[in-house]
Design an enzyme around this catalytic site. Structure first.
Site, PDB file in Angstrom:
ATOM      1  CD  GLN A 168       7.713   2.210  -0.767  1.00  0.00           C
ATOM      2  OE1 GLN A 168       7.294   2.119   0.363  1.00  0.00           O
ATOM      3  NE2 GLN A 168       7.327   3.187  -1.582  1.00  0.00           N
ATOM      4  CG  HIS A 169      12.065   4.945  -1.875  1.00  0.00           C
ATOM      5  ND1 HIS A 169      10.940   5.536  -2.396  1.00  0.00           N
ATOM      6  CD2 HIS A 169      11.794   4.721  -0.550  1.00  0.00           C
ATOM      7  CE1 HIS A 169      10.029   5.672  -1.440  1.00  0.00           C
ATOM      8  NE2 HIS A 169      10.524   5.184  -0.308  1.00  0.00           N
ATOM      9  CG  ASP A 181       9.181  -2.685   1.528  1.00  0.00           C
ATOM     10  OD1 ASP A 181       8.753  -1.545   1.315  1.00  0.00           O
ATOM     11  OD2 ASP A 181      10.239  -2.912   2.156  1.00  0.00           O
TER      12      ASP A 181
END
Ligand SMILES: Nc1ncnc2c1ncn2[C@@H]1O[C@H](COP(=O)(O)OP(=O)(O)O)[C@@H](O)[C@H]1O
Ligand SMILES: O=C(CO)[C@@H](O)[C@H](O)COP(=O)(O)O
Length: 488
Positions: free
Chosen positions: A70-71, A243
């Site tokens: 992520q991110h 994820d």
């Protein structure tokens, strides 16, 4: 009919090909990612190509979906070219940006700022979130910020690359609720982007253009088709997801389950119908990949705490596990505070790790090994407490991720978490969740397909909660005594 799921995570890329109806594993592949918290997305694409080749190709799959770390901030220019290497979720250079954004939303009052973020966006900025990386970019690389015509996340970018990348145009960029909720400029409760926050992050004036953001797809919507001549030609592309949302779908977490993932990050998350509002920022209000909420707590230090301790002791992780099980519960008072990469929960981006309670008696490899496992788990147990404080029901923990292969971690987890622990058979649950999402797209229906035992490659192992909770409580109390005695 075959479907494929991809996990482009921090350390590696994994591909599974499964039967859409039964979930049976047909073939799989993997490839490594480079180290570092700043990575050229081209390296993920290369690893995906290698992993797909290792899995025997995707020419025969009906649908494919991507789950990914992520991110990460992937900035694209007007031609769809990557502006600079991606800053990953575990890159802490945007710590000051996170602090600034909190203060700005609260007009200089930190508490008010935290409350405003929790209420208006569902998360309180920490350096992991994309929004803080964009502020860092605006402040430190204004030319790159000005060139940024679109911002994507790792899974958005890989899905778009499967669709043809720059040739498909920026308008083809798509994401899902799960990953959008980790940006810090999309609200999982309203299902909308929060453009004012994006504008603020990029320091763009009212009326100035904002970068294009990917369309946010519903859980079983299509992101298009694989480009002809590409890695998955003609295949339907799933929305994909972050994820952790993919792992939750892959392991089929239900209300009452908390998924505890020991990967590069340590994560506790639980499917829920109620978005959390946590001004402390410990519990992030993320969305899942089925249309619901996924309150989540994440630490920066998990499986690598085990590999780092094994390396100090000059053993492998298998031997580390044996050593940990030789030492007494509580490691005789030896505590390892595992902030090896700084920490996100608690929010101490500049912290370092520490060992407390060294005596002649505790100066043994076994005590240090056990202290590493207990320290890692204590941070996650604090996360479970925070989820419960937000009203999440937690009956049992489902242990997944590379670190869940450690027998010591499996046996000590119920003691420290104070709850029964189920370890599903070792599998790539992020890639499996992505494959299940792809199957949902291919087969249709209101719910993801139910994959029974045929989809499991082995038996789950159950570890009961200890009858006597006192030793686990003692471990956590001792950890709490020293947890904050570290630099920030
Ligand atoms: N038996 C084991 N004991 C402890 N750690 C392990 C074991 N097997 C793998 N790992 C660790 O798991 C990590 C990889 O887990 P994974 O969930 O794939 O991470 P990520 O998703 O962050 O890339 C690595 O740090 C690896 O050292
Ligand atoms: O930042 C988070 C969750 O908020 C991490 O969980 C990343 O999504 C990376 O995951 P792994 O590579 O450790 O699985």
């Amino acid at each position: 009919m075959l479907v494929a799921g991809i996990d482009s995570s921090t350390q590696s890329c994994k591909v599974v090909v499964r039967d859409a109806e039964t979930g049976a594993l047909v073939r799989s592949g993997r490839a490594s990612h480079p180290d570092g918290t700043e990575v050229d997305p081209a390296a993920w694409w290369t690893a995906l190509q290698e992993a797909v080749e290792d899995a025997g190709g995707l020419a025969d799959v009906e649908a494919v979906a991507v789950g990914a770390q992520q991110h990460g901030m992937v900035c694209l220019d007007a031609d769809g070219q990557v502006v600079r290497p991606a800053l990953l979720w575990n890159d802490t250079r945007s710590a000051q940006a996170a602090q600034d954004l909190i203060l700005e939303l609260g007009d200089g009052d930190e508490e008010a700022g935290r409350r405003a973020w929790a209420e208006q966006v569902g998360v309180v900025p920490v350096p992991s979130f994309t929004v803080t990386k964009l502020r860092w970019l605006a402040d430190h690389e204004p030319e790159n910020a000005a060139r940024t015509a679109a911002v994507a996340l790792p899974h958005d970018w890989l899905t778009w690359m499967l669709a043809g990348g720059p040739e498909a145009g920026l308008e083809a960029l798509a994401t899902d609720r799960g990953d959008a909720s980790g940006t810090g400029y999309w609200n999982a409760s309203t299902g909308e982007y929060v453009p004012d926050v994006l504008r603020r992050a990029l320091r763009r004036d009212e009326g100035a253009d904002l970068p294009r953001l990917p369309r946010v797809l519903g859980p079983s919507e299509s992101a298009g088709r694989g480009a002809e001549g590409g890695l998955a030609p003609g295949a339907q592309l799933g929305a994909g997801t972050g994820d952790n949302a993919a792992a939750s779908l892959g392991v089929d977490a239900r209300p009452g389950d908390v998924v505890v993932s020991i990967g590069t990050s340590g994560v506790v998350s639980a499917p829920s119908d109620t978005p959390p509002v946590d001004p402390s920022g410990i519990v992030a209000g993320f969305a899942d990949a089925t249309g619901r909420q996924l309150p989540l707590v994440c630490t920066l230090n998990a499986a690598r705490v085990l590999t780092a301790t094994a390396s100090i002791l000059g053993v492998d992780v298998g031997r580390l596990s044996e050593l940990a099980l030789e030492a007494p519960s509580g490691s005789g008072g030896l505590v390892l505070v595992p902030y090896l990469e700084g920490e996100r929960t608690p929010d101490r981006p500049g912290a370092t790790g520490a060992v407390h309670g060294l005596t002649l008696a505790t100066s043994t490899p076994a005590h240090l090994a056990r202290a590493a496992v207990e320290g890692l788990l204590c941070g996650l147990a604090d996360g479970v407490d925070a989820l419960v404080a937000q009203g999440t029901r937690v009956d049992r923990a489902l242990l997944v991720g590379g670190g869940a292969k450690s027998e010591a971690l499996r046996q000590i987890a119920p003691v420290v978490l104070g709850r029964p622990v189920l370890v599903p058979p070792p599998a790539e649950y992020v890639a499996d969740g992505a494959a299940r999402q792809a199957a949902w797209l291919a087969l249709g229906g209101d719910e993801p397909p139910t994959w029974g035992e045929g989809a499991r490659d082995g038996e789950s192992v159950a570890y009961d909660a200890p009858e006597d909770p006192a030793p686990g409580r003692a471990v956590r109390e001792r950890y709490a005594q020293v947890r904050d005695l570290t630099d920030r």
